[in-house]
Design an enzyme around this catalytic site. Sequence first.
Site, PDB file in Angstrom:
ATOM      1  N   ASP A  52       5.368 -13.644   2.956  1.00  0.00           N
ATOM      2  CA  ASP A  52       4.004 -14.204   2.935  1.00  0.00           C
ATOM      3  C   ASP A  52       3.388 -14.033   1.545  1.00  0.00           C
ATOM      4  OD1 ASP A  52       3.588 -11.484   3.041  1.00  0.00           O
ATOM      5  OD2 ASP A  52       2.229 -11.538   4.768  1.00  0.00           O
ATOM      6  N   SER A  53       4.161 -13.416   0.616  1.00  0.00           N
ATOM      7  CA  SER A  53       3.756 -13.426  -0.795  1.00  0.00           C
ATOM      8  C   SER A  53       3.705 -14.852  -1.321  1.00  0.00           C
ATOM      9  CB  SER A  53       4.712 -12.570  -1.640  1.00  0.00           C
ATOM     10  OG  SER A  53       6.054 -12.917  -1.380  1.00  0.00           O
ATOM     11  N   ASP A  91       8.520 -14.008   7.123  1.00  0.00           N
ATOM     12  CA  ASP A  91       7.350 -13.180   7.447  1.00  0.00           C
ATOM     13  C   ASP A  91       6.476 -13.852   8.498  1.00  0.00           C
ATOM     14  OD1 ASP A  91       7.352 -10.753   6.128  1.00  0.00           O
ATOM     15  OD2 ASP A  91       6.427 -11.549   4.306  1.00  0.00           O
ATOM     16  N   LYS A 121       9.933 -10.901  10.043  1.00  0.00           N
ATOM     17  CA  LYS A 121       9.472  -9.599   9.566  1.00  0.00           C
ATOM     18  C   LYS A 121       7.993  -9.477   9.883  1.00  0.00           C
ATOM     19  CE  LYS A 121       8.936  -8.502   4.935  1.00  0.00           C
ATOM     20  NZ  LYS A 121       7.483  -8.254   4.847  1.00  0.00           N
ATOM     21  N   GLU A 123       4.485  -6.508   9.693  1.00  0.00           N
ATOM     22  CA  GLU A 123       3.985  -5.266   9.104  1.00  0.00           C
ATOM     23  C   GLU A 123       3.410  -4.338  10.168  1.00  0.00           C
ATOM     24  OE1 GLU A 123       1.204  -6.216   5.981  1.00  0.00           O
ATOM     25  OE2 GLU A 123       2.663  -7.450   4.912  1.00  0.00           O
ATOM     26  N   GLU A 190       7.554  -0.276   1.359  1.00  0.00           N
ATOM     27  CA  GLU A 190       6.926  -0.750   0.122  1.00  0.00           C
ATOM     28  C   GLU A 190       6.052   0.332  -0.510  1.00  0.00           C
ATOM     29  OE1 GLU A 190       5.131  -4.637   0.385  1.00  0.00           O
ATOM     30  OE2 GLU A 190       4.201  -4.459  -1.591  1.00  0.00           O
TER      31      GLU A 190
HETATM   32  O1  KIV Z   1       5.949 -11.019   1.238  1.00  0.00           O
HETATM   33  C1  KIV Z   1       6.758 -10.401   0.534  1.00  0.00           C
HETATM   34  O2  KIV Z   1       7.204 -10.856  -0.520  1.00  0.00           O
HETATM   35  C2  KIV Z   1       7.172  -9.077   0.984  1.00  0.00           C
HETATM   36  C3  KIV Z   1       7.978  -8.248   0.040  1.00  0.00           C
HETATM   37  C4  KIV Z   1       7.111  -7.699  -1.019  1.00  0.00           C
HETATM   38  C5  KIV Z   1       8.741  -7.203   0.736  1.00  0.00           C
HETATM   39  O3  KIV Z   1       6.859  -8.680   2.056  1.00  0.00           O
END
Ligand code: KIV
Length: 272
Positions: A52-53, A91, A121, A123, A190
Amino acid sequence: MSVAKNDYKRITVKTLVDMKSRGEKISMLTAYDYTMAKIVDGAGVDVILVGDSASNVMAGHETTLPITLDQMIYHAAGVVRAINRSLVVVDLPFGSYQSDPKEALRSAIRIMKESGGHAVKLEGGKEVKESIKRILNAGIPVMGHLGLTPQSIYKFGTYTVRAKEEEEAEKLKEDAILLEKMGCFAIVLEKIPAKLAKEVAQSVSIPIIGIGAGNGVDGQVLVLHDMLGMTYEFQPRFLRRYMNLYEEMTTSIGQYVKDVKEVNFPSEEEQY
Ligand code: KIV
Protein backbone atom coordinates in the site's frame (compact mmCIF):
# COMPACT_ATOMS: atom_id res chain seq x y z
CA MET A 1 21.29 -12.56 -11.73
CA SER A 2 18.61 -12.94 -14.39
CA VAL A 3 16.17 -15.83 -14.72
CA ALA A 4 15.51 -17.11 -18.26
CA LYS A 5 11.85 -17.39 -19.30
CA ASN A 6 11.57 -21.17 -18.88
CA ASP A 7 14.16 -21.57 -16.19
CA TYR A 8 11.98 -20.99 -13.16
CA LYS A 9 9.99 -22.78 -10.53
CA ARG A 10 7.16 -20.79 -9.02
CA ILE A 11 7.66 -19.62 -5.45
CA THR A 12 4.86 -20.66 -3.13
CA VAL A 13 4.21 -19.94 0.52
CA LYS A 14 5.61 -23.40 1.25
CA THR A 15 8.81 -22.59 -0.66
CA LEU A 16 9.37 -19.67 1.72
CA VAL A 17 8.93 -21.77 4.84
CA ASP A 18 11.31 -24.38 3.35
CA MET A 19 13.82 -21.62 2.59
CA LYS A 20 13.78 -20.58 6.22
CA SER A 21 14.29 -24.12 7.44
CA ARG A 22 17.38 -24.57 5.25
CA GLY A 23 18.71 -21.10 6.11
CA GLU A 24 18.27 -19.59 2.65
CA LYS A 25 17.47 -15.86 2.83
CA ILE A 26 14.35 -14.52 1.14
CA SER A 27 14.42 -11.47 -1.14
CA MET A 28 11.33 -9.31 -1.40
CA LEU A 29 10.71 -6.01 -3.21
CA THR A 30 7.64 -3.96 -3.92
CA ALA A 31 6.23 -3.43 -7.42
CA TYR A 32 3.03 -1.74 -8.46
CA ASP A 33 2.88 -2.14 -12.24
CA TYR A 34 3.46 -4.56 -15.10
CA THR A 35 6.74 -3.19 -16.46
CA MET A 36 8.55 -2.94 -13.13
CA ALA A 37 7.20 -6.30 -11.95
CA LYS A 38 8.53 -7.96 -15.10
CA ILE A 39 12.02 -6.67 -14.32
CA VAL A 40 11.81 -7.59 -10.62
CA ASP A 41 10.52 -11.10 -11.35
CA GLY A 42 13.10 -11.64 -14.12
CA ALA A 43 15.92 -10.57 -11.78
CA GLY A 44 15.08 -13.42 -9.41
CA VAL A 45 13.28 -11.71 -6.53
CA ASP A 46 11.40 -14.33 -4.47
CA VAL A 47 8.43 -12.25 -3.33
CA ILE A 48 6.85 -9.20 -4.95
CA LEU A 49 4.84 -7.09 -2.55
CA VAL A 50 2.13 -4.94 -4.06
CA GLY A 51 2.42 -2.68 -1.05
CA ASP A 52 0.00 0.00 0.00
CA SER A 53 3.13 2.17 -0.24
CA ALA A 54 1.69 2.62 -3.76
CA SER A 55 -0.32 5.31 -2.01
CA ASN A 56 2.93 7.28 -1.48
CA VAL A 57 5.06 6.15 -4.40
CA MET A 58 2.50 5.96 -7.19
CA ALA A 59 -0.18 8.39 -6.09
CA GLY A 60 1.83 10.96 -4.13
CA HIS A 61 -0.19 10.78 -0.92
CA GLU A 62 1.54 11.63 2.35
CA THR A 63 0.42 8.38 4.03
CA THR A 64 -0.77 4.91 3.03
CA LEU A 65 -4.27 5.59 4.33
CA PRO A 66 -6.01 6.99 1.24
CA ILE A 67 -5.39 4.10 -1.19
CA THR A 68 -8.55 2.09 -1.90
CA LEU A 69 -9.21 -1.61 -2.39
CA ASP A 70 -10.07 -0.97 -6.06
CA GLN A 71 -6.76 0.84 -6.56
CA MET A 72 -4.80 -1.97 -4.88
CA ILE A 73 -6.52 -4.50 -7.14
CA TYR A 74 -5.66 -2.40 -10.22
CA HIS A 75 -1.95 -2.32 -9.24
CA ALA A 76 -1.85 -6.00 -8.30
CA ALA A 77 -3.50 -7.19 -11.52
CA GLY A 78 -0.76 -5.52 -13.59
CA VAL A 79 1.93 -7.11 -11.42
CA VAL A 80 0.38 -10.58 -11.67
CA ARG A 81 0.26 -10.33 -15.49
CA ALA A 82 4.04 -9.78 -15.48
CA ILE A 83 5.34 -12.55 -13.29
CA ASN A 84 6.65 -16.03 -14.04
CA ARG A 85 8.25 -17.03 -10.78
CA SER A 86 7.76 -14.65 -7.84
CA LEU A 87 5.09 -15.02 -5.18
CA VAL A 88 2.79 -11.97 -5.33
CA VAL A 89 1.59 -10.67 -1.96
CA VAL A 90 -0.98 -7.86 -1.96
CA ASP A 91 -1.56 -5.42 0.91
CA LEU A 92 -5.07 -5.12 2.28
CA PRO A 93 -5.49 -1.34 2.40
CA PHE A 94 -6.50 0.69 5.44
CA GLY A 95 -10.21 0.32 6.19
CA SER A 96 -10.68 -2.92 4.27
CA TYR A 97 -10.17 -5.35 7.18
CA GLN A 98 -10.17 -3.59 10.58
CA SER A 99 -13.86 -3.02 11.18
CA ASP A 100 -15.32 -6.47 10.77
CA PRO A 101 -13.92 -9.94 9.94
CA LYS A 102 -16.60 -10.54 7.29
CA GLU A 103 -15.58 -7.39 5.50
CA ALA A 104 -11.93 -8.45 5.83
CA LEU A 105 -12.75 -11.73 4.12
CA ARG A 106 -14.73 -9.99 1.37
CA SER A 107 -11.76 -7.66 0.74
CA ALA A 108 -9.27 -10.53 0.63
CA ILE A 109 -11.52 -12.51 -1.73
CA ARG A 110 -11.80 -9.52 -4.06
CA ILE A 111 -7.99 -9.24 -4.15
CA MET A 112 -7.54 -12.94 -4.92
CA LYS A 113 -10.33 -13.10 -7.54
CA GLU A 114 -9.86 -9.78 -9.29
CA SER A 115 -6.06 -9.42 -9.25
CA GLY A 116 -4.90 -13.03 -9.26
CA GLY A 117 -2.49 -12.31 -6.36
CA HIS A 118 -1.27 -15.27 -4.33
CA ALA A 119 -1.57 -13.97 -0.75
CA VAL A 120 -2.56 -10.92 1.26
CA LYS A 121 -0.71 -8.92 3.88
CA LEU A 122 -2.27 -6.97 6.71
CA GLU A 123 -0.98 -4.92 9.63
CA GLY A 124 -1.41 -5.77 13.31
CA GLY A 125 -1.53 -8.68 15.74
CA LYS A 126 -4.10 -9.51 18.41
CA GLU A 127 -6.40 -6.60 17.42
CA VAL A 128 -7.05 -8.07 13.96
CA LYS A 129 -6.94 -11.74 14.90
CA GLU A 130 -10.61 -12.42 14.00
CA SER A 131 -10.08 -10.95 10.53
CA ILE A 132 -6.95 -13.04 10.01
CA LYS A 133 -8.79 -16.20 11.11
CA ARG A 134 -11.63 -15.60 8.64
CA ILE A 135 -9.27 -15.02 5.75
CA LEU A 136 -7.16 -18.06 6.57
CA ASN A 137 -10.28 -20.22 6.92
CA ALA A 138 -11.14 -19.35 3.33
CA GLY A 139 -7.80 -20.78 2.20
CA ILE A 140 -6.15 -17.43 1.54
CA PRO A 141 -2.52 -17.21 2.72
CA VAL A 142 -1.84 -14.29 5.08
CA MET A 143 1.41 -12.46 5.73
CA GLY A 144 1.47 -10.43 8.96
CA HIS A 145 3.10 -7.04 9.50
CA LEU A 146 4.28 -5.86 12.94
CA GLY A 147 6.49 -3.12 14.36
CA LEU A 148 6.07 0.14 12.50
CA THR A 149 2.68 -0.27 10.87
CA PRO A 150 2.21 2.77 8.62
CA GLN A 151 -1.59 2.44 8.54
CA SER A 152 -1.50 3.47 12.25
CA ILE A 153 0.72 6.51 11.67
CA TYR A 154 -1.76 8.88 13.29
CA LYS A 155 -1.70 6.75 16.44
CA PHE A 156 2.13 6.65 16.54
CA GLY A 157 2.61 10.25 15.43
CA THR A 158 6.03 9.55 13.84
CA TYR A 159 7.83 7.00 11.65
CA THR A 160 10.60 6.41 14.23
CA VAL A 161 11.83 2.98 15.41
CA ARG A 162 9.15 0.95 17.25
CA ALA A 163 9.32 -1.51 20.16
CA LYS A 164 12.36 0.02 21.85
CA GLU A 165 10.57 -0.16 25.19
CA GLU A 166 10.09 -3.46 27.00
CA GLU A 167 6.27 -3.37 26.98
CA GLU A 168 5.93 -2.84 23.24
CA ALA A 169 8.68 -5.40 22.53
CA GLU A 170 6.85 -7.99 24.65
CA LYS A 171 3.59 -7.35 22.81
CA LEU A 172 5.35 -7.66 19.46
CA LYS A 173 6.85 -11.02 20.46
CA GLU A 174 3.44 -12.27 21.62
CA ASP A 175 1.82 -11.06 18.40
CA ALA A 176 4.43 -12.84 16.25
CA ILE A 177 3.77 -16.12 18.07
CA LEU A 178 0.02 -15.61 17.76
CA LEU A 179 0.30 -14.98 13.99
CA GLU A 180 2.35 -18.14 13.58
CA LYS A 181 -0.12 -20.18 15.67
CA MET A 182 -3.07 -18.91 13.64
CA GLY A 183 -1.39 -20.03 10.41
CA CYS A 184 0.18 -16.92 8.83
CA PHE A 185 2.92 -18.01 6.44
CA ALA A 186 5.33 -15.11 7.11
CA ILE A 187 5.61 -11.81 8.97
CA VAL A 188 7.10 -8.46 7.97
CA LEU A 189 8.86 -6.66 10.83
CA GLU A 190 9.30 -2.99 10.10
CA LYS A 191 11.72 -0.60 11.81
CA ILE A 192 12.42 -2.31 15.12
CA PRO A 193 15.74 -2.98 16.92
CA ALA A 194 17.83 -5.66 15.18
CA LYS A 195 18.26 -7.62 18.41
CA LEU A 196 14.51 -7.91 18.92
CA ALA A 197 13.91 -8.88 15.27
CA LYS A 198 16.53 -11.64 15.53
CA GLU A 199 14.92 -12.93 18.71
CA VAL A 200 11.51 -13.05 16.99
CA ALA A 201 12.97 -14.80 13.93
CA GLN A 202 14.48 -17.45 16.21
CA SER A 203 11.28 -17.96 18.15
CA VAL A 204 9.00 -18.83 15.20
CA SER A 205 9.30 -21.30 12.35
CA ILE A 206 7.68 -19.05 9.73
CA PRO A 207 9.88 -16.58 7.80
CA ILE A 208 10.45 -13.11 9.24
CA ILE A 209 11.07 -10.52 6.53
CA GLY A 210 12.66 -7.33 7.79
CA ILE A 211 12.70 -3.72 6.68
CA GLY A 212 14.86 -1.68 9.01
CA ALA A 213 15.04 -4.75 11.29
CA GLY A 214 18.68 -5.79 10.89
CA ASN A 215 20.20 -8.89 9.34
CA GLY A 216 19.26 -11.52 11.92
CA VAL A 217 15.96 -12.20 10.14
CA ASP A 218 15.03 -14.58 7.31
CA GLY A 219 14.76 -12.09 4.48
CA GLN A 220 14.66 -8.44 3.52
CA VAL A 221 12.16 -6.17 1.81
CA LEU A 222 12.62 -2.68 0.38
CA VAL A 223 10.43 -0.34 -1.59
CA LEU A 224 11.62 -0.67 -5.20
CA HIS A 225 11.59 3.05 -6.00
CA ASP A 226 13.69 3.77 -2.89
CA MET A 227 16.35 1.13 -3.55
CA LEU A 228 16.64 2.24 -7.18
CA GLY A 229 17.17 5.82 -6.01
CA MET A 230 14.12 7.17 -7.83
CA THR A 231 12.96 8.83 -4.64
CA TYR A 232 15.42 11.16 -2.97
CA GLU A 233 13.60 12.87 -0.09
CA PHE A 234 13.19 9.63 1.89
CA GLN A 235 16.54 8.75 3.51
CA PRO A 236 16.14 6.39 6.47
CA ARG A 237 19.26 4.69 7.84
CA PHE A 238 18.08 1.22 6.73
CA LEU A 239 17.77 2.16 3.07
CA ARG A 240 20.55 1.06 0.73
CA ARG A 241 20.33 2.73 -2.68
CA TYR A 242 21.61 0.45 -5.42
CA MET A 243 21.31 3.12 -8.12
CA ASN A 244 20.76 6.83 -8.42
CA LEU A 245 17.97 6.55 -10.95
CA TYR A 246 16.61 9.98 -10.06
CA GLU A 247 19.80 11.58 -11.35
CA GLU A 248 20.16 9.24 -14.33
CA MET A 249 16.59 9.80 -15.42
CA THR A 250 16.81 13.55 -14.97
CA THR A 251 19.98 13.64 -17.09
CA SER A 252 18.47 11.44 -19.82
CA ILE A 253 15.22 13.37 -19.95
CA GLY A 254 17.16 16.64 -20.00
CA GLN A 255 19.20 15.32 -22.94
CA TYR A 256 15.99 14.40 -24.78
CA VAL A 257 14.61 17.91 -24.26
CA LYS A 258 17.86 19.37 -25.60
CA ASP A 259 17.84 17.02 -28.63
CA VAL A 260 14.27 17.97 -29.48
CA LYS A 261 14.95 21.71 -29.16
CA GLU A 262 18.11 21.46 -31.26
CA VAL A 263 16.51 19.12 -33.84
CA ASN A 264 19.05 16.39 -33.02
CA PHE A 265 16.20 13.95 -32.62
CA PRO A 266 15.05 12.17 -34.69
CA SER A 267 18.10 11.57 -36.86
CA GLU A 268 18.00 10.36 -40.51
CA GLU A 269 18.13 6.73 -39.26
CA GLU A 270 15.25 7.30 -36.87
CA GLN A 271 12.74 8.34 -39.53
CA TYR A 272 10.81 6.64 -42.36
O1 KIV B 1 3.58 -1.14 1.65
C1 KIV B 1 4.76 -1.50 1.71
O2 KIV B 1 5.59 -1.20 0.85
C2 KIV B 1 5.17 -2.31 2.85
C3 KIV B 1 6.62 -2.57 3.03
C4 KIV B 1 7.29 -1.36 3.55
C5 KIV B 1 6.88 -3.75 3.87
O3 KIV B 1 4.36 -2.72 3.61
